[in-house]
Scaffold this motif. Structure first.
Motif, PDB file in Angstrom:
ATOM      1  N   ALA A   5     -11.428  59.165  28.599  1.00  0.00           N
ATOM      2  CA  ALA A   5     -10.535  59.366  30.020  1.00  0.00           C
ATOM      3  C   ALA A   5      -9.391  60.258  29.932  1.00  0.00           C
ATOM      4  CB  ALA A   5     -10.319  57.804  30.373  1.00  0.00           C
ATOM      5  N   SER A   6      -9.092  60.861  28.737  1.00  0.00           N
ATOM      6  CA  SER A   6      -7.844  61.556  28.646  1.00  0.00           C
ATOM      7  C   SER A   6      -8.101  62.979  28.039  1.00  0.00           C
ATOM      8  CB  SER A   6      -6.793  61.099  27.533  1.00  0.00           C
ATOM      9  OG  SER A   6      -6.702  59.660  27.787  1.00  0.00           O
ATOM     10  N   GLU A   7      -9.396  63.641  28.383  1.00  0.00           N
ATOM     11  CA  GLU A   7      -9.759  64.906  27.989  1.00  0.00           C
ATOM     12  C   GLU A   7      -8.850  66.154  28.299  1.00  0.00           C
ATOM     13  OE1 GLU A   7     -14.092  65.878  27.474  1.00  0.00           O
ATOM     14  OE2 GLU A   7     -14.509  64.334  28.500  1.00  0.00           O
ATOM     15  N   GLU A   8      -8.334  66.022  29.547  1.00  0.00           N
ATOM     16  CA  GLU A   8      -7.233  67.072  30.126  1.00  0.00           C
ATOM     17  C   GLU A   8      -6.205  67.061  29.272  1.00  0.00           C
ATOM     18  OE1 GLU A   8      -5.146  68.481  34.048  1.00  0.00           O
ATOM     19  OE2 GLU A   8      -6.595  66.732  34.222  1.00  0.00           O
ATOM     20  N   TYR A   9      -5.471  65.736  28.912  1.00  0.00           N
ATOM     21  CA  TYR A   9      -4.406  65.613  28.472  1.00  0.00           C
ATOM     22  C   TYR A   9      -4.674  66.027  26.979  1.00  0.00           C
ATOM     23  CZ  TYR A   9      -0.999  63.160  25.494  1.00  0.00           C
ATOM     24  OH  TYR A   9       0.126  62.821  24.584  1.00  0.00           O
ATOM     25  N   LEU A  10      -5.941  65.771  26.168  1.00  0.00           N
ATOM     26  CA  LEU A  10      -6.013  66.147  24.814  1.00  0.00           C
ATOM     27  C   LEU A  10      -6.160  67.312  24.698  1.00  0.00           C
ATOM     28  CD1 LEU A  10      -9.111  63.379  24.008  1.00  0.00           C
ATOM     29  CD2 LEU A  10      -6.553  63.473  23.014  1.00  0.00           C
TER      30      LEU A  10
END
Length: 421
Positions: free
Chosen positions: A306-311
């Motif tokens: 759920a955090s690919e953009e942040y990663l």
């Protein structure tokens, strides 16, 4: 002793549009955008330094029709540098720059010899006792075997065949100008300068049958070192083939295992360390363009998914922390596995996951997907359908609706879990 050296190159794809750069700026992104030109400029510089006799370009110099004349002007300028140094060029056009594909043209310097697209043509260098035989592509999709029409070898000369070919579909490439290895061997030439397959390989010796590979990797399917071939000939015998690594950007598929991570920050730290190690050990002073894939069984699978953009933002920050032109992050792919199935939970998320699991086996729902998504997929351009990497879109294109439902379900469940549902 008659001795000379020549460079065999191809699949240069000058000014090829590069993926994943939309909205990206900075020195690293600029270097990637200009990588094909920089690599070719480096090759011309090296050819002059090595004082080679000539250069063979075995197809796909261009990626397609020029957007404007700047592409052609750049090439002419490089050929002018070779002309001043007394170096000839033998140019064959392949599927990407076939005669029918290029609508803009410029007059080339006299040191550039272009193989005809109408029939095989021979160029001689009597000062070197060399004959070069080749035929350019008239149109993009050449499905005929061109080799039988190539001229018979010329006795007393070092005969080179120049050919753009899939050689039976090697490496998953389209099988343009199909032929066999035995056919090339039996032609009797001393060297076959092949292109189209982007992985360098010496397929046979005496006679030498060689794919030079592409000069500059352009995306994640073209990882590792890229080069041209420097060939040394003595008394009509190939005595050495050496790679000339002229690439300025190296593509890397960087696998990061996060089994022991208990928090997203742990995964980010693992990503940072992996990037730093790769730059220190593998870059050789070149920019590394990295795709990072997170793998392993971890309890934070849902958080990562759920955090690919942040990663990817954190990964790019880690790369910038090393230096402005050390590494660039194309994307972060989460391929981890959740060790505990959400479907076993006795709450709303468990109910949702069980519903998604049963939906994958629902023939009526799958038929609806096929009807509605199938129509959309068929409207996609051929290049998009054949070159897709997003796993959800690929599942839709392949008609793998079970996988599609599962992928969407995993993402939806992960996002809801991080929202505290």
């Amino acid at each position: 002793m008659n001795s000379f050296r020549f460079i065999h190159t191809g699949d240069i794809h000058l000014d090829s549009p590069l993926k994943g750069l939309s909205g990206q700026d900075g020195a690293a992104a600029d270097r990637i955008r200009t990588a094909t030109r920089a690599a070719f400029h480096n090759l011309i510089t090296r050819a002059i330094e090595e004082e080679v006799a000539f250069i063979i370009i075995a197809g796909d110099l261009y990626d397609g029709d020029w957007r404007d004349y700047h592409t052609g002007l750049f090439f002419v300028k490089q050929m002018g540098r070779l002309a001043k140094a007394g170096i000839g060029v033998f140019l064959l056009y392949g599927n990407h720059d076939a005669e029918s594909q290029i609508t803009r043209r410029l007059v080339l310097p006299e040191n550039v010899n272009v193989f005809s697209a109408r029939k095989p043509q021979t160029f001689r260098r009597d000062d070197l006792s060399v004959a070069l035989h080749g035929q350019s592509f008239k149109q993009r999709d050449v499905t005929d075997d061109l080799v039988p029409a190539y001229p018979a070898l010329i006795g007393g000369l070092f005969n080179i065949g120049v050919l753009h070919t899939g050689l039976g579909g090697m490496g998953g490439h389209a099988n343009y100008a199909p032929c066999t290895l035995d056919e090339l061997v039996n032609k009797g030439y001393d060297y076959w300068a092949l292109a189209h397959v982007h992985q360098a390989a010496v397929l046979h010796e005496r006679p030498h049958i060689v794919f030079c590979g592409n000069l500059q990797g352009r995306h994640i399917r073209e990882t590792g070192q890229k080069a041209a071939s420097l060939v040394t000939v003595e008394d009509r015998q190939v005595v050495d083939i050496s790679p000339l690594h002229m690439d300025v950007v190296r593509w890397v598929h960087l696998v990061v295992t996060v089994d022991h991570c208990t928090h997203t920050n742990d995964a980010i730290d693992a990503i940072r360390k992996a990037i730093e190690h790769q730059v220190a050990s593998e870059s050789e002073g070149r920019l590394l363009a990295c795709r990072i894939e997170l793998t392993g069984r971890t309890e934070i699978h849902g958080q990562l998914l759920a955090s690919e953009e942040y990663l990817i933002a954190e990964a790019r920050a880690a790369a910038l922390g090393i230096g402005d032109e050390a590494a660039w992050i194309e994307r972060v792919v989460v391929s981890t596995i959740d060790p505990s199935s959400t479907a076993l939970r006795m709450d709303a998320l468990g109910d949702l996951q069980r519903m998604i699991g049963s939906a994958a086996e629902d023939t009526t729902l799958r038929a609806q997907f096929e009807s509605e998504l199938g129509d959309l997929v068929r409207k996609l351009p051929h290049d998009v359908r054949g070159d897709v990497e997003d796993v959800i879109l690929k599942a839709a294109i392949d008609g793998d609706y079970v996988s599609l439902i599962a992928q969407v379900g995993d993402y939806l469940t992960a996002r809801l879990a991080t929202e505290g549902v």
